[in-house]
Write an enzyme that holds these catalytic residues in place. Sequence first.
Site, PDB file in Angstrom:
ATOM      1  N   LYS B  76       0.852  -1.187   0.000  1.00 53.91           N
ATOM      2  CA  LYS B  76       0.000   0.000   0.000  1.00 53.91           C
ATOM      3  C   LYS B  76       0.891   1.242   0.000  1.00 53.91           C
ATOM      4  O   LYS B  76       1.915   1.278   0.699  1.00 53.91           O
ATOM      5  CB  LYS B  76      -0.907  -0.024   1.233  1.00 53.91           C
ATOM      6  CG  LYS B  76      -1.961   1.075   1.272  1.00 53.91           C
ATOM      7  CD  LYS B  76      -2.878   0.919   2.483  1.00 53.91           C
ATOM      8  CE  LYS B  76      -3.985   1.976   2.504  1.00 53.91           C
ATOM      9  NZ  LYS B  76      -4.896   1.797   3.651  1.00 53.91           N
ATOM     10  N   SER B 151      -9.859   1.872   2.554  1.00 57.92           N
ATOM     11  CA  SER B 151      -8.925   2.621   1.741  1.00 57.92           C
ATOM     12  C   SER B 151      -7.884   1.745   1.026  1.00 57.92           C
ATOM     13  O   SER B 151      -7.283   2.187   0.053  1.00 57.92           O
ATOM     14  CB  SER B 151      -8.172   3.632   2.613  1.00 57.92           C
ATOM     15  OG  SER B 151      -7.370   2.972   3.577  1.00 57.92           O
ATOM     16  N   SER B 175     -10.256  -0.530   6.709  1.00 55.70           N
ATOM     17  CA  SER B 175      -9.585  -0.318   5.424  1.00 55.70           C
ATOM     18  C   SER B 175      -8.877  -1.536   4.845  1.00 55.70           C
ATOM     19  O   SER B 175      -8.484  -1.519   3.681  1.00 55.70           O
ATOM     20  CB  SER B 175      -8.588   0.835   5.538  1.00 55.70           C
ATOM     21  OG  SER B 175      -9.267   2.066   5.421  1.00 55.70           O
TER      22      SER B 175
END
Lengths: 480, 489
Positions: B76, B151, B175
């Site tokens: 990420k 996210s 997330s």
Amino acid sequence: MQLEPVIGLEVHLQLATRSKIFSGSATRFGAEPNTQASAVDLAMPGMLPVLNGYAVACAVKFGLGIGAQISRRSVFDRKNYFYPDLPKGYQISQFDAPIVGRGNFEISMQDGSTRSIGITRAHLEEDAGKSLHEDFHGQTGIDLNRAGTPLLEIVSEPDIRNAAEAVAYLRALHSLVTYLGISDGNMAEGSMRCDINISLRPMGNATLGTRTEIKNVNSFRFVEKAIHHEVERQADIIEGGGNVVQETRLYDADRDETRSMRSKEVANDYRYFPEPDLLPVVIDEAYIEAIRGELPELPTEKRHRFREQYGLSNYDANVLSDTRALGDYFETVVATCQSPKISANWVQVELLRQLNRDDTAIEHCPVSAGQLGGLILRILDNTISGKIAKQVFEAMWKGQGSADEIIEQRGLKQVSDGDQLETMVDAVIAANATQVAQFIVANEDKRKKLIGFFVGQVMKLSKGQANPQIVNTLLAQKLK
Amino acid sequence: MYDKSVAELSQGLREGQFSSLEVTRSFLDRIAALDGNLNSFISVDEGAALRAAEDADRRLAAGDATALTGIPVAHKDIFCTEGLRTSCGSRMLDNFIPPYDATVIHRFKRAGAVMLGKTNMDEFAMGSSNETSYYGPARNPWDTQRVPGGSSGGSAAAVAGRLTPAATGTDTGGSIRQPAALCGITGLKPTYGRVSRLGMIAFASSLDQGGPMARSALDCALLLNTMAGHDPQDSTSSTVPAEDYSEGLDRPLDGLRIGLPSQYFNEGLDTATGERVRAALTELQSQGATLVEVSLPNSALSIPAYYIIAPAEASTNLSRFDGVRYGYRCQDPVDLQDLYSRTRAEGFGEEVKRRILVGTYALSAGYYDAYYKKAQQVRRLIKQDFMDCFEAVDVIAGPTTIGPAFALGAKIDNPIAMYLEDVYTLAVNLAGLPALSLPAGFVGGLPVGLQLIGRHFDESRLLHVAHRFQQATDWHLRAPDTIGSEAAR
């Protein structure tokens, strides 16, 4: 209307840690800009603070040094504001739960009296960096070497009533923290900075007047001047029927005045909240006891002991316990010569004068305490007079050897031999017939003065080496 | 090749069936072919990936390999990577190249894993659809007109689309779990403090936690083995020893007590999704688990509490992005105030600014007690609810989301509807608990997830339950057709 100043001080003390409070960067003073700033100090993304355990130990030492409550659980908070020298946009400080709670602090005034000043709290926080407004052609440079330097903010109760007390408080604080070894106390380098809260009220009135805060005063002398100035300024306002405005002011040493800082300060809301990147600091009894075990004898204790053990006056005890090093020096001198009184005089008069003159710290004194004790021994056993001793001390200061070596090399030994002295006394009497004639008809008072004259002449003749007591006795006999 | 799990690749590499270079090339090729559609990566560093693969092959040849040596992994874009742009999905950090690795990245490198690149995400991890990303939304591989969740949407889409065998994510309010559910993969949010936060760009410090996202529980366990452990540079990192999470996954479930909170099966839940979740629970029951009704009475308070605490922390965490030292800076500022306000107005997107404003308000003098302090009190109640449940059960289970993936654009203009996406996941972060989402079936061709919540540091049990479920089902093996067929050319 008689007005009484009410003063409280906030002292920012830089702690003598090798690394910063939340990062591993060094804290050395005077390094090239931004050479002591790590990714943590620069607030790079994802960086996290790690608490320096030694900073906690320093705070606990201070707390124990003033007999304050040590919080078993203290919490770091974020104090939020934007400024370029505050990289994170918040300062990590302590708000609701400081590490050191209420304590008391005994200070000694010049006249030997003592006062007790309450300490409200002391908390740990990080320093900000520095904004450099010169040399950048209208732009501002940022040096983050100081960002993250550990500070202990010490907040006093409004127990101080005048500039002299404020300075005495700061001196005592300075002495305590250097004794404890938690700060170098170097005010010129900003290790101890002071904010002064000050208000006036009619004498005898219990309610406080409107206060102003004078920021960042960094010497004892400036504190004294800033308080004098601000008391006067506020008194003029009140006596003129006006109202003091609550505000932050700056002391300008060059112009010896305080002036209002920009008023945007007033509206600041720092949005304090607990720092989620750090755990609460939990301290147990064993930790506190371990720190207590490391504490040295503190200035107040030493002062009391000097009075009792050596029979020193309040004043002498104060001066000699000012720093640990000076106290240790004095005690070594006493241990060598066994005479506290004469040791106290020599250390306070000759030694401190020379140190001041050469701007030398006691730690770097060229004459060791043992050497000074050796010199005093020669005074005590009448090898030299006090006056000659000062010459010897000068030579010792210049590194010309021990007292005995210098006395020997220069032939400074006091002359105590009766025959030698009698010859000199006779010579002086013979050479000063006028004075002898005056002496014979003089009254007691006049005679004392004349004896002084004769002694002086003998001393001159002996190049200062005659034993003054024996000369006195001889003169008294001969002039009878 | 790209259809193999981490465990299969790991075995194949060590047996010499293929090299890391071959594996890495096949995934890089797939990214090149398909990511134009998915937009799951923000940065791909082919050269570095291939060099890392060669290094891994040497380690494999030398017999010095870990389970992850030579395995491609995507990270990420919230984890700082030395020398590789780390944007956090924001214009603010579009030009930011960190001079350091996050601890998580460091641990993967040390294990010999191969970093393919950095995955797309909601800006500063604020969002549940990936639509707040400065780089445009990642798309759901099961239907590219739908969101992948957020996210960590880029990581979920990349794993589901077989563009990487595994990825890292972070979870502040769901997330990892929500995009894992919407993309049909397995994602674990570990106990707060289990995985170091150093070098992971902070959103809400007391809630953020990094974790693995992969196709199966076993793969997540292999990743967690590398990620978990104490980090002295993160004061909130736990000193509880990490375990071998891949150990003992095959044990039977006999005696396991699973709690079903009534609040997680309420009217807000999509009916078909609820049915899939119940069917999954029935499967676990058939393997020897007992299902127990439990209650989390303060559950409804988790959204308001979360939307005070998270923005409050974010509002100050994001203060450092001021245009002074790194990142975006506005053109020709006239003074300091102008530098600050234009840099932040231009550098941050709408959702980030909304949360900074909410958080600033919540911490303001006069409002602190009513908002932040109250929210912290509620947080304790929510945690206590869980603790009470765990007296009677070993695991709490329910849906991960209220339904399957929604269409791009459906909720972006309605923050409240978007916030409600996380209704089943937020409480876990407030309580600091570990939780896992795994594929539980499909609704209208779109995956839905089963959420398992465990006691603090009980990741092993969650992985165990998930693994047993995946031994008996094949939901986690299903791949999206369109993506698969395109790549099969």
